[in-house]
Design an enzyme around this catalytic site. Structure first.
Site, PDB file in Angstrom:
ATOM      1  N   LYS A  84      -3.775   9.483  -9.965  1.00 24.57           N
ATOM      2  CA  LYS A  84      -2.947   8.716  -9.029  1.00 24.57           C
ATOM      3  C   LYS A  84      -1.876   7.977  -9.833  1.00 24.57           C
ATOM      4  CE  LYS A  84      -4.145   6.042  -4.933  1.00 24.57           C
ATOM      5  NZ  LYS A  84      -5.094   5.013  -4.474  1.00 24.57           N
TER       6      LYS A  84
HETATM    7  C1  E4P Z   1      -4.517   4.480  -1.105  1.00 28.41           C
HETATM    8  O1  E4P Z   1      -4.773   5.370  -1.883  1.00 28.41           O
HETATM    9  C2  E4P Z   1      -4.761   3.042  -1.358  1.00 28.41           C
HETATM   10  O2  E4P Z   1      -5.916   2.900  -2.146  1.00 28.41           O
HETATM   11  C3  E4P Z   1      -5.001   2.233  -0.112  1.00 28.41           C
HETATM   12  O3  E4P Z   1      -4.913   3.012   1.062  1.00 28.41           O
HETATM   13  C4  E4P Z   1      -4.291   0.937  -0.078  1.00 28.41           C
HETATM   14  O4  E4P Z   1      -4.545   0.281   1.135  1.00 28.41           O
HETATM   15  P1  E4P Z   1      -4.382  -1.282   1.363  1.00 28.41           P
HETATM   16  O5  E4P Z   1      -2.979  -1.525   1.817  1.00 28.41           O
HETATM   17  O6  E4P Z   1      -5.361  -1.588   2.452  1.00 28.41           O
HETATM   18  O7  E4P Z   1      -4.708  -1.969   0.073  1.00 28.41           O
END
Ligand code: E4P
Length: 220
Positions: A84
């Site tokens: 990622k």
């Molecule tokens: C995606 O890969 C992220 O980990 C996640 O969806 C972030 O979400 P949040 O805005 O609830 O932190």
């Protein structure tokens, strides 16, 4: 639509995996911090119950640091781990380099069609638009998802999947499916809410009660 769990808590991954519907897991530094556990240990234990893509995030900020981290994670972690990478110019460069080495990349922190398009051009396997955070900031997260989805169709983009992220509600999940996105990463609480329905619970309670009556009458 691939159903991905947004969690670094192994018990949550185990529970959703036991439903037979889990296509993958995403983690991020915040989720790892909240889990209170060691990063690698978390990823390895998730891989014991999930054979789909598991996103592990790099924390370097330059392209060379991200590539180095990505290669290192790929060499040490289970096969189904994908890297990622944040949607920055350095992130795009790192994505291109890792993609050219056949390493799956999930480009994260995407907030516009332009960023999504650039991430796909750089060779990302997944782009993650954060729809909840768009809503949090006064925008329309589902509109962003719709616009990216339309762009993918009109441009005939096939090698890169739209992974709706930062999901805040069951409605978000349902709309993502209706809009035709390829994948959604869903927090544990929303995942469980997907299955909740008062009529199902009431209907089951009545069936069980009536069956008990049938049994007590010696008819089963
Ligand atoms: C995606 O890969 C992220 O980990 C996640 O969806 C972030 O979400 P949040 O805005 O609830 O932190």
């Amino acid at each position: 639509m691939e159903l991905i769990l947004d969690s670094a808590v192994i018990e949550e991954v185990e529970e959703i995996a036991s439903w037979g519907v889990l296509d993958g897991v995403t983690t991020n530094p915040t989720l790892i911090r909240r889990s209170g556990r060691n990063f690698e240990e978390v990823i390895r234990s998730i891989a014991m119950v999930c054979s789909g893509p598991i996103s592990a995030e790099v924390t370097g900020t330059s392209a060379s640091e991200m590539v180095r981290e990505g290669l290192d994670l790929k060499s040490r972690l289970p096969e189904n781990v994908i890297i990622k990478i944040p949607c920055t110019p350095a992130g795009l460069s790192a994505t291109r380099s890792l993609a050219d080495q056949d390493i799956g990349v999930n480009v994260t922190l995407v907030f516009s069609v332009a960023q999504a398009l650039l991430a796909s051009k750089a060779g990302a396997s997944y782009v993650s638009p954060f729809l909840g955070r768009v809503d949090d900031n006064g925008g329309d997260g589902l509109k962003l998802i719709e616009n990216i989805s339309e762009t993918w169709k009109n441009q005939g983009i096939t090698g890169c999947k739209i992974l709706a992220a930062s999901i805040r509600s069951v409605h978000h999940v349902e709309m993502c499916a209706r809009l035709g996105v390829h994948a959604a990463t869903i927090p544990y609480t929303i995942f469980t809410e997907l299955m909740e329905n008062r009529l199902t619970e009431e209907g089951l309670a009545k069936f069980l009660k009536d069956w008990e009556a049938v049994r007590s009458e010696g008819r089963a």
